[in-house]
Structures are given as C-alpha cells and as structure tokens.
Scaffold this active site. Structure first.
Site, PDB file in Angstrom:
ATOM      1  N   GLU A   1     -18.670  22.347 -15.882  1.00 13.33           N
ATOM      2  CA  GLU A   1     -19.099  20.965 -16.262  1.00 13.33           C
ATOM      3  C   GLU A   1     -18.307  19.668 -15.720  1.00 13.33           C
ATOM      4  O   GLU A   1     -19.005  18.840 -15.187  1.00 13.33           O
ATOM      5  CB  GLU A   1     -19.052  20.682 -17.759  1.00 13.33           C
ATOM      6  CG  GLU A   1     -20.174  21.503 -18.925  1.00 13.33           C
ATOM      7  CD  GLU A   1     -19.809  21.620 -20.300  1.00 13.33           C
ATOM      8  OE1 GLU A   1     -20.743  21.658 -20.885  1.00 13.33           O
ATOM      9  OE2 GLU A   1     -18.684  21.669 -20.451  1.00 13.33           O
TER      10      GLU A   1
ATOM     11  N   SER B   1       0.841  -1.192   0.073  1.00 13.85           N
ATOM     12  CA  SER B   1       0.011  -0.063  -0.006  1.00 13.85           C
ATOM     13  C   SER B   1       0.735   1.195  -0.220  1.00 13.85           C
ATOM     14  O   SER B   1       0.255   2.465   0.266  1.00 13.85           O
ATOM     15  CB  SER B   1      -1.004   0.045   1.200  1.00 13.85           C
ATOM     16  OG  SER B   1      -0.148   0.048   2.389  1.00 13.85           O
TER      17      SER B   1
ATOM     18  N   SER C   1     -13.764  25.695 -28.810  1.00 19.61           N
ATOM     19  CA  SER C   1     -13.693  24.498 -29.453  1.00 19.61           C
ATOM     20  C   SER C   1     -12.648  24.381 -30.695  1.00 19.61           C
ATOM     21  O   SER C   1     -12.473  25.392 -30.985  1.00 19.61           O
ATOM     22  CB  SER C   1     -15.226  24.578 -29.972  1.00 19.61           C
ATOM     23  OG  SER C   1     -15.369  23.794 -31.236  1.00 19.61           O
TER      24      SER C   1
ATOM     25  N   ASN D   1      -2.595  -2.404  13.413  1.00 19.78           N
ATOM     26  CA  ASN D   1      -3.851  -2.029  13.133  1.00 19.78           C
ATOM     27  C   ASN D   1      -4.336  -0.855  14.044  1.00 19.78           C
ATOM     28  O   ASN D   1      -5.318   0.097  13.437  1.00 19.78           O
ATOM     29  CB  ASN D   1      -4.497  -3.084  13.963  1.00 19.78           C
ATOM     30  CG  ASN D   1      -4.171  -4.506  13.333  1.00 19.78           C
ATOM     31  OD1 ASN D   1      -3.599  -4.517  12.213  1.00 19.78           O
ATOM     32  ND2 ASN D   1      -4.728  -5.576  13.855  1.00 19.78           N
TER      33      ASN D   1
ATOM     34  N   THR E   1     -39.342  27.295 -10.771  1.00 17.23           N
ATOM     35  CA  THR E   1     -39.750  25.717 -10.315  1.00 17.23           C
ATOM     36  C   THR E   1     -39.908  24.977 -11.187  1.00 17.23           C
ATOM     37  O   THR E   1     -40.538  25.522 -12.607  1.00 17.23           O
ATOM     38  CB  THR E   1     -40.852  25.973  -9.537  1.00 17.23           C
ATOM     39  OG1 THR E   1     -42.028  26.135 -10.154  1.00 17.23           O
ATOM     40  CG2 THR E   1     -40.710  26.760  -8.196  1.00 17.23           C
ATOM     41  N   HIS E   2     -39.640  23.908 -11.523  1.00 17.15           N
ATOM     42  CA  HIS E   2     -39.610  23.109 -12.859  1.00 17.15           C
ATOM     43  C   HIS E   2     -39.026  23.684 -14.019  1.00 17.15           C
ATOM     44  O   HIS E   2     -39.467  23.289 -15.177  1.00 17.15           O
ATOM     45  CB  HIS E   2     -41.109  22.689 -13.262  1.00 17.15           C
ATOM     46  CG  HIS E   2     -42.139  22.348 -12.226  1.00 17.15           C
ATOM     47  ND1 HIS E   2     -42.202  21.086 -11.625  1.00 17.15           N
ATOM     48  CD2 HIS E   2     -42.620  23.216 -11.216  1.00 17.15           C
ATOM     49  CE1 HIS E   2     -43.048  21.076 -10.669  1.00 17.15           C
ATOM     50  NE2 HIS E   2     -43.420  22.338 -10.308  1.00 17.15           N
TER      51      HIS E   2
ATOM     52  N   ASN F   1     -16.988  27.831 -23.896  1.00 14.41           N
ATOM     53  CA  ASN F   1     -17.733  26.512 -23.229  1.00 14.41           C
ATOM     54  C   ASN F   1     -17.409  26.468 -21.699  1.00 14.41           C
ATOM     55  O   ASN F   1     -16.239  26.675 -21.492  1.00 14.41           O
ATOM     56  CB  ASN F   1     -17.403  25.188 -23.659  1.00 14.41           C
ATOM     57  CG  ASN F   1     -17.835  24.898 -25.237  1.00 14.41           C
ATOM     58  OD1 ASN F   1     -18.719  25.668 -25.715  1.00 14.41           O
ATOM     59  ND2 ASN F   1     -16.838  24.362 -26.038  1.00 14.41           N
TER      60      ASN F   1
ATOM     61  N   GLN G   1      -7.531  -1.766   4.320  1.00 14.29           N
ATOM     62  CA  GLN G   1      -6.555  -0.954   3.662  1.00 14.29           C
ATOM     63  C   GLN G   1      -7.000   0.047   2.485  1.00 14.29           C
ATOM     64  O   GLN G   1      -6.501   0.832   1.993  1.00 14.29           O
ATOM     65  CB  GLN G   1      -5.476  -2.093   3.099  1.00 14.29           C
ATOM     66  CG  GLN G   1      -4.256  -1.291   2.298  1.00 14.29           C
ATOM     67  CD  GLN G   1      -3.325  -2.128   2.007  1.00 14.29           C
ATOM     68  OE1 GLN G   1      -2.356  -2.813   3.195  1.00 14.29           O
ATOM     69  NE2 GLN G   1      -3.009  -2.783   1.085  1.00 14.29           N
TER      70      GLN G   1
ATOM     71  N   LYS H   1     -17.134  29.309 -29.727  1.00 18.70           N
ATOM     72  CA  LYS H   1     -17.596  28.748 -28.843  1.00 18.70           C
ATOM     73  C   LYS H   1     -16.818  29.316 -27.545  1.00 18.70           C
ATOM     74  O   LYS H   1     -15.603  29.582 -27.648  1.00 18.70           O
ATOM     75  CB  LYS H   1     -17.307  27.313 -28.907  1.00 18.70           C
ATOM     76  CG  LYS H   1     -18.395  26.625 -29.981  1.00 18.70           C
ATOM     77  CD  LYS H   1     -20.030  26.652 -29.624  1.00 18.70           C
ATOM     78  CE  LYS H   1     -20.600  26.194 -28.312  1.00 18.70           C
ATOM     79  NZ  LYS H   1     -20.398  24.537 -28.453  1.00 18.70           N
TER      80      LYS H   1
HETATM   81  N1  ARG Z   1      -1.663  -1.094   5.405  1.00 18.11           N
HETATM   82  C1  ARG Z   1      -2.344  -1.523   6.348  1.00 18.11           C
HETATM   83  C2  ARG Z   1      -3.828  -0.515   6.198  1.00 18.11           C
HETATM   84  O1  ARG Z   1      -3.686   0.264   5.562  1.00 18.11           O
HETATM   85  C3  ARG Z   1      -1.787  -1.307   7.710  1.00 18.11           C
HETATM   86  C4  ARG Z   1      -2.214  -2.097   8.676  1.00 18.11           C
HETATM   87  C5  ARG Z   1      -1.937  -3.604   8.465  1.00 18.11           C
HETATM   88  N2  ARG Z   1      -2.280  -4.509   9.409  1.00 18.11           N
HETATM   89  C6  ARG Z   1      -2.202  -5.658   9.134  1.00 18.11           C
HETATM   90  N3  ARG Z   1      -2.571  -6.635  10.211  1.00 18.11           N
HETATM   91  N4  ARG Z   1      -1.826  -6.482   8.044  1.00 18.11           N
HETATM   92  O2  ARG Z   1      -4.971  -1.130   6.688  1.00 18.11           O
END
Ligand code: ARG
Length: 455
Positions: free
Chosen positions: A290, A23, A277, A110, A155-156, A285, A322, A283
């Site tokens: 948007e 990650s 454009s 965690n 309205t509408h 735009n 994650q 144009k």
């Molecule tokens: N990269 C993990 C997350 O974003 C961190 C926690 C990882 N914990 C584990 N038990 N593998 O949640």
C-alpha cells in the site's frame, strides 16, 4: 565562514537570508562528485600550465584525502557553509593553505553544480537499472516456479479470459524493461560534461575540457556554455522515468493487494512484508504494498516540482535551480527503496488458495473462434455464443452436459468437439498469435528473459 564571493560585499549578509539560501543540508551528498570533478580539473589546469604543478599536486593530494574521508564516512559537513562547493574549498584551504585558492580557476559554481548533479544522476541511473533487473529476475523466477498455473485475467476488473500466471508476470517484466530503457536513454543526455563553461560564457584561459571529460568518464563535452549552466532537462528526464517506474509499481502493488485478498486468493504475500492490526487480531495487512502504491504520488509530484521550477526561468543560471536537489534526491532514494522491497515481495510471493476456474464464460471467445474457423462470420458467431452464455447463466446449464443436438440448436456448425474447448488448459493452448498466452510461446519468453537476466 568566508563566502566565495564575499570581498565586494558591503557588510555581512542577513542571518536569515543565509539560512534561507544555504543548501549544504541537502547538497552535501554531492561532495564525492565535487571532489572527483575538482581533482580532474586541477590536473588539467596544471597540464595546461594555467596553475603551477606544485600547487596542483597539493590540491590533488588534499582532495584525495577528502575523498578518502568521504568514502570512509568521516568527512564532516559544516552547517555554516553556503553549499557543498564552498565547504570543500574551505576544508581544502585549511588543509593545504593558499594553493587551494587556485582550484576555482577557469570554472564557476554554475558549471560545477551542473557537473556534480550530472555525475550523481549517471550513478543513480546505473544503480536503478541494476535494481530493476533484480526485480525482473525475482518475477521471472516466480513465473518459472509456477509455469503451468492458469489464472483469470480481467478487463474492467471483470472476469475476461484465462491466461498463464507466467504470462501475467511477464507483463510486469516488459513494463520494467521499458523503465530501464527510459533510464538508459536519459543517461545518454546526462553523459555530457559541462565543466569549463564557467559562469556562462566560457573562459579566456586555455583549458582542455575534453581531457576533463575523458578523465571523469563522460561521453561528450557540452557545446554551448549558456545551455550547460542552465539545462536541467536531464534531472527532469530522470524524474520522469522514476515517476513512471513509480506508477508501474503502484499498479503492480495494487494488483498484488487485490489479488491476495480472501475474495480473490490468487497470491499470498509473505508475512514479513505485512503488518497486523492493533484492534483486529485476525488481520494481515499488505501495508508495504500500500505504501509503494502511495509513494508513487510523491514521485509524480517530485517530477512536477522540477517542471514547474524550471518553466519560467530565463537563461542562464538562476538560484531557483538549487531547489531541484530535494525532489531529485527524494525521488531517487524512494525509487531505490521501492525496488529493493519489490524484489523481496516477488522472492517471497506464494500462490494463494483460489478456487479452480469453473466459470464457462471464460471460454466464450474460444467458442466464438471455433465457429469463425468453420467459416461463420464474426457477428453471427458473437450472437450465437451470446445466446449460449445467456442460457448457461439463466439455467445453470453446462456445455459439457449438452448433447450434439442441443449444441446444434445454437448453431449447425457445432460438433461435440466444441466441448473440449471449455477448459482452462485448452483455452491457453489454442492461442497461437505471437505474444499470446500459448504455453510454448510463454516458455520461450521465460527462457529468453531468464538468460537475459541470468535468472
Ligand atoms: N548551490 C547552488 C546550486 O545548487 C550552486 C551554484 C551557486 N551559484 C550561484 N551563482 N549562486 O545551484
């Protein structure tokens, strides 16, 4: 790179599995929070005599070096690291040696990831609230500049009644104020410190969670270690507030787009926020608006993604969690951009060259209330004005040209003074109720907002 959990594992993990679970590409941006949280944690461990002060001092000074690199933008990522926590730990170990091994005492990734994300969300909420205020300020200034302009309201998407442009603009300000309130409300539940919940059950070590919370500026510590590591409600609440903010801006964008067309001509969007454009030289735009309208689709799906991600997860931590990061960061980044652009839109917004409001049907409710004030029932008044409007349209007859006799043919309670009602200025002026488009009331609202927002 060595894994934080590698020792009990047989052999190396699969390369593709490593890539799949890594990650660092997206959680690297949490490094600052990881380090700040770790400094507070290490200082607490030493104060509680869980680790020697000499180790803590090394840890803290190493982490401070990393923090200054992060602030200068020189802290490098490592694509081989599993996540931001492993990376910071690894860099620290290379910097200070074995003392680094004591940092992870009494905590787990965690609770650490929960801490990092909460800290990020708190900062993000504060930033978004500030940016929303800037947009509100720009809207209020535009409204002040054009305080006496009267426009039709719909309205509408059919002509309904006339209002002050400022009244219309202040409707946006109110919408945005609720967005701020929602964000600040979510902040209260985000402002809870989870560190020290460890893997899920807490720790047997004599940690002091309250002191960590204080140092990190959290209002409270979490009361249940299982909930602490598995709760992502605060992410969902932030995404929900952002999704609604996105929907609001989508509607504002849509109005500015349609009301600035040649057909309506009420506004003129600045050239700097439009594109041309490739084939039609004439144009201009409104692409930025948007895209703001379009991006709200993404913000809605970011919220949806995390809701669906969480819905089947048993307590406590599951790796699925994650995956809350990408939608969270994407939504927050987009919201920041939308807000910055919307501020520019309103700062540079001009009035268009719409035609004056000649259509007499705008004043039908005013004429109806004229009769009601003279004791006529609502139903009878509605029928009378209905007939009048029908004739006005069928025979192109203006009320201004009718004499008292002609007016009385519609209803005996009509006097010639009813003719005064048939103009936009009078229409807004005679409104009385709190929250209406009455110019004095709108002025009061403008003043209130200007002083609240320092506009
Ligand atoms: N990269 C993990 C997350 O974003 C961190 C926690 C990882 N914990 C584990 N038990 N593998 O949640």
């Amino acid at each position: 790179m060595a894994k934080l959990w590698g020792t009990r594992f047989k052999g190396n993990s699969d390369l593709l599995a490593d890539q799949f679970s890594c990650s660092i590409t997206y959680d690297f941006r949490l490094a600052k929070y990881d380090v700040i949280g770790s400094i507070a944690h290490a200082e607490m461990l030493a104060k509680q005599k869980i680790i020697p002060s000499s180790d803590a001092a090394k840890i803290v000074s190493g982490l401070k070096k990393i923090l200054s690199q992060i602030e200068k933008g020189t802290f490098k990522t490592n694509p081989k690291a599993e996540d931001v926590h492993s990376h910071v730990q690894d860099v620290l170990k290379k910097m200070i040696g074995d003392s680094a091994d004591k940092l992870h005492t009494g905590r787990s990734r965690n609770d650490l990831i929960a801490l990092d994300v909460r800290m990020y969300c708190k900062d993000e909420i504060s930033l978004l609230v500030e940016l929303i205020s800037l947009v509100q300020k720009a809207i209020v200034k535009f409204a002040q500049k054009n305080h006496s302009v009267i426009i039709p309201a719909f309205t509408h998407l059919q002509r309904a009644q006339v209002v002050l442009l400022a009244h219309h603009m202040l409707a946006y300000v109110e919408m945005l104020e609720r967005d701020k309130e929602r964000l600040l409300d979510a902040y209260k539940r985000t402002d809870v410190m989870p560190l020290g919940s460890a893997a899920l059950s807490g720790t047997s070590l004599p940690i002091d969670r309250l002191s960590v919370a204080k140092k990190l500026g959290f209002a409270k510590v979490s009361n249940n270690s299982m909930d602490s590591v598995s709760d992502r409600d605060f992410v969902i609440e932030l995404l929900s507030a952002i999704a609604l903010l996105g929907v609001h801006f989508s509607r504002v964008a849509e109005e500015l787009i349609i009301l600035s067309t040649q057909e309506f001509g009420y506004f003129e969007i600045d050239w700097s926020l439009c594109t041309g454009s490739s084939i039609m030289p004439h144009k201009k735009n409104p692409d930025i608006l948007e895209l703001i309208r379009g991006e709200s689709a993404k913000l809605i799906s970011n919220l949806n993604e995390v809701l669906v991600l969480m819905k089947g997860l048993p307590l406590t931590y599951n790796r699925d969690m994650q995956l809350d990061k990408t939608p969270l960061f994407e939504a927050a980044d987009k919201a920041e951009l939308i807000l910055q652009l919307m501020e520019k839109v309103f700062i540079s917004l001009k009035l268009g060259n719409a035609k004056t409001l000649q259509d007499q049907s705008f004043f039908s409710v005013d004429a109806m209330e004229y009769l009601i004030k003279k004791g006529v029932s609502y139903r009878e008044a509605h029928d009378t004005i209905g007939k009048m409007v029908k004739n006005i349209f069928d025979y192109q007859k203006l009320v201004a040209d009718m004499n008292v006799k002609e007016l009385k043919a519609y209803h005996p309670k009509f006097e010639s003074d009813v003719k005064h009602l048939f103009n936009p200025k009078m229409s807004v002026k005679i409104k009385k109720s709190h929250g209406s488009t009455n110019p004095t009331l709108v002025q009061q609202q403008l003043k209130k907002w200007a002083s609240k927002l320092h506009a």
